[in-house]
Design an enzyme around this catalytic site. Structure first.
Site, mmCIF file in Angstrom:
data_model
loop_
_atom_site.group_PDB
_atom_site.id
_atom_site.type_symbol
_atom_site.label_atom_id
_atom_site.label_comp_id
_atom_site.label_asym_id
_atom_site.label_seq_id
_atom_site.Cartn_x
_atom_site.Cartn_y
_atom_site.Cartn_z
ATOM 1 N N CYS A 157 16.995 -4.371 12.417
ATOM 2 C CA CYS A 157 17.504 -3.066 11.969
ATOM 3 C C CYS A 157 17.468 -2.016 13.072
ATOM 4 O O CYS A 157 18.119 -0.979 12.974
ATOM 5 C CB CYS A 157 16.710 -2.575 10.762
ATOM 6 S SG CYS A 157 17.073 -3.516 9.282
HETATM 7 N N1 COA Z 1 13.991 -5.269 -11.437
HETATM 8 C C1 COA Z 1 12.987 -4.827 -12.224
HETATM 9 N N2 COA Z 1 11.702 -4.834 -11.847
HETATM 10 C C2 COA Z 1 11.416 -5.312 -10.622
HETATM 11 C C3 COA Z 1 12.405 -5.799 -9.762
HETATM 12 C C4 COA Z 1 13.747 -5.764 -10.201
HETATM 13 N N3 COA Z 1 14.757 -6.181 -9.428
HETATM 14 N N4 COA Z 1 11.842 -6.205 -8.600
HETATM 15 C C5 COA Z 1 10.520 -5.988 -8.730
HETATM 16 N N5 COA Z 1 10.247 -5.466 -9.959
HETATM 17 C C6 COA Z 1 8.948 -5.099 -10.510
HETATM 18 C C7 COA Z 1 7.818 -5.929 -9.939
HETATM 19 O O1 COA Z 1 7.672 -7.118 -10.654
HETATM 20 C C8 COA Z 1 6.638 -4.997 -10.103
HETATM 21 O O2 COA Z 1 6.181 -5.068 -11.424
HETATM 22 P P1 COA Z 1 4.609 -4.939 -11.760
HETATM 23 O O3 COA Z 1 4.231 -3.543 -11.318
HETATM 24 O O4 COA Z 1 4.583 -5.132 -13.231
HETATM 25 O O5 COA Z 1 3.936 -6.022 -10.975
HETATM 26 C C9 COA Z 1 7.248 -3.606 -9.911
HETATM 27 O O6 COA Z 1 8.655 -3.749 -10.152
HETATM 28 C C10 COA Z 1 7.042 -3.041 -8.522
HETATM 29 O O7 COA Z 1 7.423 -4.019 -7.554
HETATM 30 P P2 COA Z 1 7.276 -3.785 -6.017
HETATM 31 O O8 COA Z 1 7.790 -4.976 -5.275
HETATM 32 O O9 COA Z 1 5.890 -3.319 -5.732
HETATM 33 O O10 COA Z 1 8.324 -2.588 -5.842
HETATM 34 P P3 COA Z 1 8.372 -1.458 -4.742
HETATM 35 O O11 COA Z 1 8.159 -0.167 -5.407
HETATM 36 O O12 COA Z 1 7.547 -1.798 -3.542
HETATM 37 O O13 COA Z 1 9.899 -1.500 -4.298
HETATM 38 C C11 COA Z 1 11.224 -2.286 -2.464
HETATM 39 C C12 COA Z 1 10.426 -2.657 -3.712
HETATM 40 C C13 COA Z 1 11.702 -3.574 -1.791
HETATM 41 C C14 COA Z 1 12.417 -1.449 -2.852
HETATM 42 C C15 COA Z 1 10.330 -1.464 -1.496
HETATM 43 O O14 COA Z 1 9.094 -2.108 -1.317
HETATM 44 C C16 COA Z 1 10.922 -1.238 -0.143
HETATM 45 O O15 COA Z 1 12.016 -0.701 -0.005
HETATM 46 N N6 COA Z 1 10.183 -1.588 0.922
HETATM 47 C C17 COA Z 1 10.604 -1.391 2.281
HETATM 48 C C18 COA Z 1 11.814 -2.171 2.502
HETATM 49 C C19 COA Z 1 12.332 -2.080 3.881
HETATM 50 O O16 COA Z 1 12.471 -1.036 4.452
HETATM 51 N N7 COA Z 1 12.641 -3.189 4.459
HETATM 52 C C20 COA Z 1 13.183 -3.193 5.713
HETATM 53 C C21 COA Z 1 14.277 -4.131 5.708
HETATM 54 S S1 COA Z 1 15.065 -3.941 7.201
#
Ligand code: COA
Length: 376
Positions: A157
């Site tokens: 990225c």
């Molecule tokens: N739909 C509904 N619920 C979902 C889901 C989906 N698609 N995906 C995950 N969940 C749920 C999980 O099961 C979890 O449930 P729980 O609390 O009951 O265990 C909850 O939502 C939170 O999941 P989590 O993975 O902790 O979400 P998050 O708030 O961390 O968001 C991302 C996920 C990926 C959006 C976030 O972590 C992120 O953007 N991280 C950085 C990404 C990034 O910059 N990457 C770089 C790539 S270049």
């Protein structure tokens, strides 16, 4: 006066097709229901874990993403396929990645008032290359009629800012006069659309930038002086893609398994990268004796809205306004290296002479890059 490197023009290619969260979630949930029906007995016996549904509300809340542009919508939304589908091209035809790169490059060339033949160095800087060789950059160089030399580079990225530093160094050292940078990201091809945690993250887009020595500029008042660039890397497995040329040779490994696609520990990335980006930007501005409040615009990498809000707060000591740190990921999703450059493309026209802005990218590696720009 010594020579300056100028970012004279930016180009953008946005794919024609678009997928909303609701459309993406409908396909994902269709897949989930089919899987759970198919494995009902094993799930009841506790041998297989039932898959959980995705939701548009979660996606928007967790990421800020509402929709994404894609190169092939029908394949991604077909629950029997769930990836983009492209017809194979003959070796003599322009490859798909070069095609979108050329479209963005033509936009940038037109805006700079240049022809392809005016360029003497081409960099293609992406998270993923369509093939190992010949370089995508050499294909684009030839398609546009550029002279000089071309090569590919990959810093995930952060590829755009790493390429900006490479281009600036080349211009300042005299090894090139005009550099074309292309970020042609087909992110949907490395995304696992069957993985609930990440199936919504990416979109496709291509951007281009032209970096020139100020003694060859067509229009002296165009673009931005590149005041400085700063890069940082530190190894992490938290964003990883194991696809590679050794896959078919690795005994006991499936060359098509899920780890050959994008895999991340999203929470860890969030926690580790946000503070590091904040520190990086503060250190970079300090090196140039610039107070964060003097910066009119932060064109941040577009992965997650909350991440950008946190970084804005860390750098400014208060919430950044929508004008100060524009968000484009709501429409584009994460387009990897193209994201911060799309923000720059769409949000710079109002800046006046002398205004300062900062491009910042961050991602796999880990990698962080920044470029401080001054409007000419
Ligand atoms: N739909 C509904 N619920 C979902 C889901 C989906 N698609 N995906 C995950 N969940 C749920 C999980 O099961 C979890 O449930 P729980 O609390 O009951 O265990 C909850 O939502 C939170 O999941 P989590 O993975 O902790 O979400 P998050 O708030 O961390 O968001 C991302 C996920 C990926 C959006 C976030 O972590 C992120 O953007 N991280 C950085 C990404 C990034 O910059 N990457 C770089 C790539 S270049």
């Amino acid at each position: 006066m010594s020579k300056r490197a100028v970012l004279s023009a930016i180009g953008l290619h946005t794919p024609a097709e678009r997928i909303s969260n609701d459309e993406l979630v409908a396909t994902f949930n269709d897949y989930v229901h089919r899987f759970n029906d198919q494995h009902a007995q094993a799930i009841a016996a506790g041998e297989v874990t039932a898959l959980a549904e995705s939701s548009s509300a979660f996606i928007e809340k967790a990421s800020g993403i509402k929709s994404r542009y894609v190169l092939n919508k029908s394949g991604i939304l077909d629950p029997n396929i769930m990836h983009p589908v492209f017809p194979a091209r003959d070796n003599d035809a322009l490859s798909l990645q070069a095609e979108i790169g050329v479209a963005a490059a033509r936009d940038a060339l037109t805006r700079a008032g240049l022809q392809g033949s005016d360029i003497d160095m081409v960099l293609v800087a992406n998270s993923n290359m369509q093939r190992a060789y010949p370089a995508m950059a050499v294909e684009i160089q030839t398609a546009l009629g550029c002279s000089g030399f071309a090569f590919d580079m990959n810093v995930a990225c952060s590829s755009a800012t790493f390429a900006l530093q490479t281009a600036r160094d080349a211009v300042l050292s005299g090894s090139a006069k005009r550099v074309l940078i292309v970020n042609a990201e087909i992110c949907t091809a490395h995304l696992n659309f069957r993985e609930r945690d990440s199936h919504f993250i990416f979109g496709d887009a291509a951007t281009a930038m032209i970096v020139e020595s100020d003694d060859v500029l067509v229009n002296m008042h165009q673009g931005f002086n590149i005041i400085g660039t700063k890069l940082w890397t530190q190894f992490s497995n938290n964003i990883r893609n194991n696809f590679g040329f050794l896959n078919r040779c690795e005994i006991d490994d499936d060359p098509l398994s899920n780890d050959k696609l994008f895999v991340q520990q999203g929470r860890k990335v969030f926690k580790e990268v946000c503070p590091a980006v904040g520190e990086h930007l503060l250190a970079h501005l300090q090196q140039h004796h610039i107070e964060p409040t003097q910066v009119k615009r932060f064109w941040l990498h577009q992965a997650n809205r909350t991440m950008n809000e946190l970084i804005g707060r860390r750098v400014l000591g208060r919430d950044a306004t929508a004008e100060e740190a524009p968000i484009i990921l709501d429409r584009y999703a994460n387009t990897s290296s193209a994201g911060s450059i799309i923000a720059l493309y769409l949000h710079h026209a109002d800046l006046g002479q002398g205004d300062l802005g900062v491009i910042s990218s961050f991602g796999a590696g880990y990698s962080i890059g920044s470029a401080i720009l001054e409007k000419r």
